[in-house]
Design an enzyme around this catalytic site. Structure first.
Site, PDB file in Angstrom:
ATOM      1  N   ILE A   1       0.821  -1.204   0.000  1.00  0.00           N
ATOM      2  CA  ILE A   1       0.000   0.000   0.000  1.00  0.00           C
ATOM      3  C   ILE A   1       0.857   1.257   0.000  1.00  0.00           C
ATOM      4  O   ILE A   1       0.590   2.215  -0.731  1.00  0.00           O
ATOM      5  CB  ILE A   1      -0.946   0.004   1.219  1.00  0.00           C
ATOM      6  CG1 ILE A   1      -1.977  -1.128   1.092  1.00  0.00           C
ATOM      7  CG2 ILE A   1      -1.645   1.347   1.359  1.00  0.00           C
ATOM      8  CD1 ILE A   1      -2.881  -0.995  -0.102  1.00  0.00           C
TER       9      ILE A   1
ATOM     10  N   ALA B   1      -3.824  11.658  10.490  1.00  0.00           N
ATOM     11  CA  ALA B   1      -2.896  12.121   9.457  1.00  0.00           C
ATOM     12  C   ALA B   1      -3.477  11.978   8.055  1.00  0.00           C
ATOM     13  O   ALA B   1      -3.387  12.904   7.233  1.00  0.00           O
ATOM     14  CB  ALA B   1      -1.582  11.353   9.572  1.00  0.00           C
TER      15      ALA B   1
ATOM     16  N   ALA C   1     -11.888   8.435   6.598  1.00  0.00           N
ATOM     17  CA  ALA C   1     -10.541   8.204   7.129  1.00  0.00           C
ATOM     18  C   ALA C   1     -10.642   7.937   8.627  1.00  0.00           C
ATOM     19  O   ALA C   1     -10.134   8.692   9.451  1.00  0.00           O
ATOM     20  CB  ALA C   1      -9.642   9.400   6.846  1.00  0.00           C
TER      21      ALA C   1
ATOM     22  N   HIS D   1      23.469  28.335  10.250  1.00  0.00           N
ATOM     23  CA  HIS D   1      22.652  29.527  10.034  1.00  0.00           C
ATOM     24  C   HIS D   1      22.827  30.015   8.594  1.00  0.00           C
ATOM     25  O   HIS D   1      23.947  30.014   8.085  1.00  0.00           O
ATOM     26  CB  HIS D   1      23.101  30.651  10.990  1.00  0.00           C
ATOM     27  CG  HIS D   1      22.420  31.962  10.722  1.00  0.00           C
ATOM     28  ND1 HIS D   1      21.141  32.224  11.146  1.00  0.00           N
ATOM     29  CD2 HIS D   1      22.843  33.074  10.070  1.00  0.00           C
ATOM     30  CE1 HIS D   1      20.805  33.445  10.773  1.00  0.00           C
ATOM     31  NE2 HIS D   1      21.829  33.990  10.115  1.00  0.00           N
TER      32      HIS D   1
END
Length: 464
Positions: free
Chosen positions: A41, A182, A268, A443
């Site tokens: 799946i 989700a 879902a 950074h």
């Protein structure tokens, strides 16, 4: 006559095919049985093709908001058929990749529907008749499927599961999403960004109910601001379909019931393990709520028979299945691996914005008896996030006040599904706040927020 192998694996999803590769690396002869497509799946109908769809909706969103970046994009539109085609091509490419990996590792692939006809025997119905595979060990990795709404089976026309939502015959105008885990939130995000009117109904008291409460609250506000209707603590009843629409009675927490009409419904509400009709009952395999009961090495109560992945219970995640498969195979091969544990498995939701987490939420940490220190840092305080135009979200870290143990980390915002792995590694290495504080973060990067959140837990945040 039967074909004999050291290991026979029933199911080729992320658990099964990874287990097959690891077993082959360890010198075992392996056969893997698949009734549909290699990769299961996840590769074919889940994790990967959905991310292709979400990438499309993300780009579409940026195109519609090009002016925010000093750009001009006019006449922006989409072709639903081509969107679906791209998603299916991505899935096809990865399916071909798994085929190549099986060939490379000399794994015998048997196409057909397999059934346990013994603790270490699998009989496969193939196009050429039954084929019996005998193994010194067998692993069941048959995965799971979408759970239907009681009394209302998906028809692919008006009532959809994730499979239907990935290859929609038409664009929904008004979409009802039932369930805000989700999967529900990801598809709600996709269709909302593509222009559908989306309503999300959640029976529990908040969206993304497994996440930290602050993450859930932030997501509810953000999704509402994006135009979705978010209804938590809400019940659904009297769902009826016709050729043109779906009608449903929606009852809010205050008891107010209204009848609403939708063009489509996406269900879902969880998964059902694929444990029926594969021969478990005849062997006396112990199950718990439909899931196969296993120990930390994937062993069932029947000698020689193992199980991994979604059939063994939550969390129902591809990376959990893969790691379970590796531990199971290494134990079979006598390598004495660490028993599998679920304490450090990250969870990711690829909506807009993204959500990622690992470990305990703040409330669960307190419930477990921890005195906690909590740090939070907002995206608006990060230079890279501002430069990207993605200044919404935050990073939250939860520490044990006495030991400095990182108990949990929770994120919402751009690319947090990539950032979460830093905290997963930190927890795996049993890092405390001291090491995290002393680590240098590049950074300008989004990852600087991870550092600042840790500093913030101890009153040392620098940029907020």
């Amino acid at each position: 006559m039967s074909d004999s192998f050291d290991l026979v694996i029933l199911g080729s999803g992320p658990g099964g095919y990874v287990a097959a590769i690891r077993a082959a690396q360890l010198g075992l002869s392996v056969a893997i049985v698949e009734r549909e497509r290699l990769g299961g799946i996840c590769l074919n109908w889940g994790c990967i093709p959905t991310k292709a769809l979400l990438r499309t909706s993300e780009i579409y969103h940026y195109m519609q908001n090009a002016e925010a970046y000093g750009l001009s994009a006019t006449g922006v539109s989409f072709d639903l058929a081509r969107i679906t085609e791209r998603s299916r091509k991505v899935a096809g490419q990865l399916n071909a990749g798994v085929k190549s990996l099986m060939k490379k590792n000399k794994v015998t692939v048997v196409e057909g529907e397999g059934r346990l006809t013994g603790a270490t025997e699998v009989t496969v119905k193939t196009g050429a008749g039954d084929r019996v595979l005998a193994g010194k060990n067998v692993i069941v990795a048959t995965g799971a499927r979408a759970r239907d709404l009681p009394g209302l089976a998906a028809d692919g026309l008006r009532i959809w599961t994730y499979r239907h939502a990935m290859v929609p015959p038409e664009m929904p105008t008004k979409l009802l999403v039932i369930g805000s885990g989700a999967i529900g939130v990801e598809f709600a995000s996709f269709y909302n960004d593509m222009g559908a009117d989306v309503t999300v109904v959640e029976m529990l008291d908040r969206v993304l109910p497994v996440e930290d409460e602050e993450i859930s609250a932030f997501m509810a506000k953000t999704l509402t601001r994006q135009g979705m209707r978010i209804l938590s603590g809400t019940k659904l009843s009297d769902v009826t379909t016709s050729a043109a629409e779906v009608k449903a009675t929606i009852t809010t927490p205050d008891g107010e019931a209204t009848v609403a009409t939708f063009s489509h419904v996406f269900v879902a509400i969880g998964i059902v393990p694929n444990t029926e009709n594969i021969g478990l009952e005849a062997l006396g395999v112990v199950t718990e709520r439909g899931h196969i009961a296993v120990d930390g090495y994937g062993r069932t109560n029947v000698p020689g028979l193992h199980a991994i992945g979604d059939v063994t219970g939550p969390p129902w995640l591809a990376h959990k299945a893969s790691h379970e498969g590796i531990v199971c195979v290494e134990n079979i091969a006598g390598l004495n691996p660490h028993a599998f544990e679920i304490w450090n498995i990250p969870g990711c939701t690829y909506s807009r914005p993204q959500v990622a987490s690992v470990g305990l939420t703040e409330s669960k940490a307190k419930a477990a008896g921890h005195d906690v220190k909590v740090g939070k840092f907002p995206f608006i305080g990060n230079g890279k996030a501002i430069a990207l135009g993605e200044a919404e979200g935050f990073v939250k870290t939860v520490f044990d006040a006495a030991t400095g143990e990182l108990l949990g980390a929770h994120m919402v915002g751009a690319e947090v599904t990539e950032l979460i792995q830093g905290y997963v590694i930190a927890r795996q290495l049993e890092t405390t706040e001291a090491e995290l504080m002393e680590t240098v973060f590049a950074h300008p990067t989004l990852s600087e927020m991870m550092h600042e959140s840790v500093l913030g837990a101890y009153g040392r945040a620098l940029h907020f």
